[in-house]
Design a protein around this motif. Structure first.
Motif, PDB file in Angstrom:
ATOM      1  N   ASN A   1       0.819  -1.215   0.000  1.00 53.21           N
ATOM      2  CA  ASN A   1       0.000   0.000   0.000  1.00 53.21           C
ATOM      3  C   ASN A   1       0.852   1.263   0.000  1.00 53.21           C
ATOM      4  OD1 ASN A   1      -2.305  -1.532  -0.026  1.00 53.21           O
ATOM      5  ND2 ASN A   1      -2.701  -1.335   2.150  1.00 53.21           N
ATOM      6  N   LYS A   2       1.930   1.292   0.815  1.00 51.78           N
ATOM      7  CA  LYS A   2       2.741   2.509   0.882  1.00 51.78           C
ATOM      8  C   LYS A   2       3.483   2.758  -0.440  1.00 51.78           C
ATOM      9  CE  LYS A   2       7.007   0.899   3.091  1.00 51.78           C
ATOM     10  NZ  LYS A   2       7.864   1.084   4.258  1.00 51.78           N
TER      11      LYS A   2
ATOM     12  N   GLU B   1      -1.334   6.373   2.276  1.00 50.92           N
ATOM     13  CA  GLU B   1      -1.473   4.929   2.413  1.00 50.92           C
ATOM     14  C   GLU B   1      -2.894   4.558   2.832  1.00 50.92           C
ATOM     15  OE1 GLU B   1       0.655   1.286   4.877  1.00 50.92           O
ATOM     16  OE2 GLU B   1       1.648   3.242   4.823  1.00 50.92           O
TER      17      GLU B   1
END
Length: 137
Positions: A86-87, A97
């Motif tokens: 996600n990041k 995020e």
């Protein structure tokens, strides 16, 4: 959608049968043939047709689910199926995020995917283009 074809001839030869099969014939029968051979060929053609229609219907449903995604969700899906975290996705698309987590959840729900592996298979069936790999470390 292709209609299954059973090729029947009284004057067939090997090159003709090869051409017929390459062109999509389900079966190539030369006269005389047993009644059971024709029955078997028809049953096989019906099974092939049923399977093809089922696959076509499933792909149409998959396309509808993908079309229900917003542009951003489609973009996130494209990055998710490459295996990014996600990041990393957030960095690629310039958002937080948390926002990626929300989009990712929506993608999984709308696509009815049970796992990322499931989503990857769906992307493959849809023929979605592969994204570049994550390069910002």
């Amino acid at each position: 959608m292709n209609i299954p074809i059973i090729f029947i001839t009284g004057h067939g030869d090997i090159p003709m049968s090869v051409r017929a099969m390459k062109a999509g014939a389900v079966e190539f029968l030369t006269k005389p043939f047993r009644d059971q051979d024709l029955i078997d060929a028809v049953q096989s053609a019906l099974q092939i047709d049923h399977a093809a229609r089922l696959q076509e219907r499933e792909l149409a449903e998959l396309r509808e689910r993908f079309a229900s995604l917003t542009r951003r969700e489609q973009e996130v899906m494209g990055w998710v199926v490459t295996g990014l975290l996600n990041k990393q996705i957030a960095s690629e698309i310039g958002t937080s995020e948390i926002t990626v987590k929300v989009h990712r959840g929506q993608v999984m729900r709308k696509m009815a995917a049970e796992s990322v592996a499931d989503l990857v298979r769906m992307a493959g069936r849809l023929g979605l283009p592969a994204r570049r790999s994550y390069t910002n470390g």
